[in-house]
Design a protein around this motif. Structure first.
Motif, PDB file in Angstrom:
ATOM      1  N   UNK A 269     105.660  28.291  81.322  1.00  0.00           N
ATOM      2  CA  UNK A 269     105.057  28.781  80.139  1.00  0.00           C
ATOM      3  C   UNK A 269     103.740  29.865  80.676  1.00  0.00           C
ATOM      4  N   UNK A 270     103.111  29.307  81.592  1.00  0.00           N
ATOM      5  CA  UNK A 270     101.923  30.093  81.910  1.00  0.00           C
ATOM      6  C   UNK A 270     102.205  31.537  82.411  1.00  0.00           C
ATOM      7  N   UNK A 271     103.546  31.651  83.256  1.00  0.00           N
ATOM      8  CA  UNK A 271     103.897  32.676  83.798  1.00  0.00           C
ATOM      9  C   UNK A 271     104.325  33.577  82.826  1.00  0.00           C
ATOM     10  N   UNK A 272     104.870  33.147  81.753  1.00  0.00           N
ATOM     11  CA  UNK A 272     105.329  34.046  80.591  1.00  0.00           C
ATOM     12  C   UNK A 272     104.345  34.569  79.844  1.00  0.00           C
ATOM     13  N   UNK A 273     103.247  33.794  79.657  1.00  0.00           N
ATOM     14  CA  UNK A 273     102.010  34.196  79.031  1.00  0.00           C
ATOM     15  C   UNK A 273     101.351  35.422  79.705  1.00  0.00           C
ATOM     16  N   UNK A 274     101.229  35.145  81.115  1.00  0.00           N
ATOM     17  CA  UNK A 274     100.730  36.188  82.157  1.00  0.00           C
ATOM     18  C   UNK A 274     101.581  37.638  81.854  1.00  0.00           C
ATOM     19  N   UNK A 275     102.815  37.391  81.868  1.00  0.00           N
ATOM     20  CA  UNK A 275     103.756  38.407  81.808  1.00  0.00           C
ATOM     21  C   UNK A 275     103.496  39.189  80.566  1.00  0.00           C
ATOM     22  N   UNK A 276     103.308  38.556  79.130  1.00  0.00           N
ATOM     23  CA  UNK A 276     103.098  38.912  77.901  1.00  0.00           C
ATOM     24  C   UNK A 276     101.735  39.614  77.942  1.00  0.00           C
ATOM     25  N   UNK A 277     101.021  39.550  78.785  1.00  0.00           N
ATOM     26  CA  UNK A 277      99.739  40.230  78.936  1.00  0.00           C
ATOM     27  C   UNK A 277      99.527  41.477  79.731  1.00  0.00           C
ATOM     28  N   UNK A 278     100.747  41.697  80.326  1.00  0.00           N
ATOM     29  CA  UNK A 278     100.638  42.979  81.154  1.00  0.00           C
ATOM     30  C   UNK A 278     100.171  44.174  80.695  1.00  0.00           C
ATOM     31  N   UNK A 279      99.282  44.768  81.328  1.00  0.00           N
ATOM     32  CA  UNK A 279      98.421  46.067  80.984  1.00  0.00           C
ATOM     33  C   UNK A 279      97.483  45.594  80.004  1.00  0.00           C
ATOM     34  N   UNK A 280      97.014  44.421  79.535  1.00  0.00           N
ATOM     35  CA  UNK A 280      96.023  43.927  78.866  1.00  0.00           C
ATOM     36  C   UNK A 280      94.894  43.030  79.521  1.00  0.00           C
ATOM     37  N   UNK A 281      95.333  42.874  80.787  1.00  0.00           N
ATOM     38  CA  UNK A 281      94.426  41.622  81.483  1.00  0.00           C
ATOM     39  C   UNK A 281      92.873  42.585  81.756  1.00  0.00           C
ATOM     40  N   UNK A 282      91.944  41.610  81.650  1.00  0.00           N
ATOM     41  CA  UNK A 282      90.536  42.423  81.924  1.00  0.00           C
ATOM     42  C   UNK A 282      90.508  42.668  83.295  1.00  0.00           C
ATOM     43  N   UNK A 283      89.338  43.595  83.541  1.00  0.00           N
ATOM     44  CA  UNK A 283      89.042  43.687  84.928  1.00  0.00           C
ATOM     45  C   UNK A 283      88.505  42.551  85.669  1.00  0.00           C
ATOM     46  N   UNK A 284      88.710  42.583  86.854  1.00  0.00           N
ATOM     47  CA  UNK A 284      88.338  41.384  87.867  1.00  0.00           C
ATOM     48  C   UNK A 284      86.570  41.594  88.113  1.00  0.00           C
ATOM     49  N   UNK A 285      86.223  42.553  87.635  1.00  0.00           N
ATOM     50  CA  UNK A 285      84.487  42.725  87.436  1.00  0.00           C
ATOM     51  C   UNK A 285      84.129  43.410  86.190  1.00  0.00           C
ATOM     52  N   UNK A 286      82.862  43.265  85.686  1.00  0.00           N
ATOM     53  CA  UNK A 286      82.669  43.787  84.365  1.00  0.00           C
ATOM     54  C   UNK A 286      82.471  45.177  84.415  1.00  0.00           C
ATOM     55  N   UNK A 287      81.867  45.706  85.614  1.00  0.00           N
ATOM     56  CA  UNK A 287      81.575  47.257  85.397  1.00  0.00           C
ATOM     57  C   UNK A 287      81.976  47.700  87.073  1.00  0.00           C
ATOM     58  N   UNK A 288      83.034  48.579  87.070  1.00  0.00           N
ATOM     59  CA  UNK A 288      83.222  49.176  88.516  1.00  0.00           C
ATOM     60  C   UNK A 288      84.252  50.378  88.245  1.00  0.00           C
TER      61      UNK A 288
END
Length: 408
Positions: A269-288
């Protein structure tokens, strides 16, 4: 003049095509402006993150890397600004043509209207409308004459309204044209300054490259040593990911030699949710800004040598917090002698890796949420650089982070 049906249809088609073209031009201009603002913001961040601290002494290779990136962004900015100016030129020419045509039409309308007023005045002085109607030989003729008077009056009114509408449109077009010319002049001036700055940057780049070429063996040795240290950490990351996959399969009673995770229903379920957010994940730092992208690319000092980047290298600000790009679990915390810590998060059968940290805020086995701070990026005291190395894995296979992180 009354339009025939085919002529009327042609007129409607021409108006529709003209409106569609104008809308397309407007949409294109909006897209270019959005891209230009994005590049300007990137240039501001670049100057702030890479070129603000001039007291720090970066080595020549780092300086060339930073300057390469700056030149690339500058060239893109110049191109987009130039495209905008060219599009405005086409708009200005189209508006000037339309203004010229409108002026001719307005002049002709005014002439026709003036002639109509004169004719109407003469008609009134020679014969009143009542006499004109009363002199009809029969009712049918009187009715037709009444209709003629009404149509003539309506036509006069229509001509007056048309003159008024075309005059207003002409005024609007003139205002729009003036604004477009001002916008174009502003863009041309911006490009003039940008080209001057680019010229200076290219000269600086050539000086640095000449310095590198004069002592190529020294800088090649530096790069090899840097790559060797990076490979040492990468081997440990790969080993621990394989161990995590093997442990997952062993627990599920499956072959430990498999290169894919055996997933529980919760992990699926977690993997499917991660996959569904492809291209929409936030940056690993706020500014860069991304200093190095994923995949094979030529070395900056020797174009014949390929550098294989397993993730992305993000330049950020001193003290920057590292954020989890998605909910999951802390799979591993890697601490290797003479290297900075690495955190690996697991999201079902996906893994995200955060390398070159100075502080760790989490422990192995901790559950984390999206955008939760998990550590702090290391800042090199000598160069002042703050660089985060970020990766994405699906099972044991590397993925391009640009496909997963929003606007990376």
């Amino acid at each position: 003049m009354r339009l025939t049906k085919p002529t009327y249809l042609l007129f409607i088609i021409c108006v529709f095509l003209g409106t569609t073209f104008a809308q397309a031009q407007s949409d294109k201009q909006k897209q270019l402006e959005a891209r230009r603002q994005q590049l300007k913001k990137e240039m501001e961040q670049l100057n702030s993150l890479l070129f603000a601290n001039k007291k720090k002494e970066k080595n020549v290779i780092t300086l060339v890397e930073d300057l390469n990136y700056k030149v690339s962004v500058r060239k893109n900015l110049i191109k987009v600004t130039n495209d905008q100016a060219n599009l405005l030129t086409r708009d200005i020419n189209a508006n000037q043509k339309e203004i010229s045509e409108l002026r001719d039409q307005l002049e002709e309308l005014k002439k026709q209207y003036a002639a109509m007023i004169v004719k109407s005045y003469k008609s009134k002085s020679q014969l009143s409308r009542v006499m004109f109607l009363m002199s009809s030989s029969n009712f049918k003729q009187a009715y037709k004459r009444l209709q003629y008077i009404k149509q003539y009056t309506d036509y006069q009114k229509q001509q007056g309204e048309e003159i008024k509408a075309k005059t207003l449109k002409l005024q609007e077009l003139n205002t729009q044209l003036l604004k477009q010319k001002e916008e174009k002049q502003k863009l041309v001036e911006e490009n003039r300054i940008a080209k001057k700055e680019l010229e200076a940057e290219l000269k600086e780049h050539e000086v640095l490259m000449a310095s590198i070429r004069s002592n190529m063996s020294k800088y090649n040795a530096e790069l090899k040593q840097k790559q060797k240290e990076s490979d040492r950490i990468d081997k440990e990351i790969d080993r621990l990911i394989k161990e995590a996959i093997a442990a997952s399969n062993k627990k599920a009673g499956k072959s430990t030699s498999s290169s894919s995770f055996a997933l529980t229903p919760e992990a699926k379920s977690l993997a499917a949710s991660f996959q569904a957010n492809k291209g929409k994940l936030p940056w690993p730092v706020e500014r860069g800004i991304v200093k190095m992208r994923f995949g094979k690319q030529p070395s900056i000092i020797d174009k014949t040598v390929a550098v294989n980047s397993k993730g992305v290298m993000i330049a950020t600000e001193k003290g920057a917090k590292v954020r989890a790009v998605f909910e999951g679990e802390v799979s591993q915390i890697i601490v290797i002698p003479n290297a900075n810590p690495v955190v690996i998060l697991r999201h079902g059968n996906y893994m995200t890796v955060y390398k070159n940290l100075s502080k760790i805020y989490v422990n192995k086995g901790d559950k984390v949420s999206t955008k939760q701070d998990i550590g702090e990026v290391f800042t090199n005291k000598t160069t002042g650089e703050t660089l985060l190395y970020f990766r994405v894995y699906k099972d044991s296979k590397l993925e391009n982070p640009a496909y997963w992180i929003n606007k990376l």
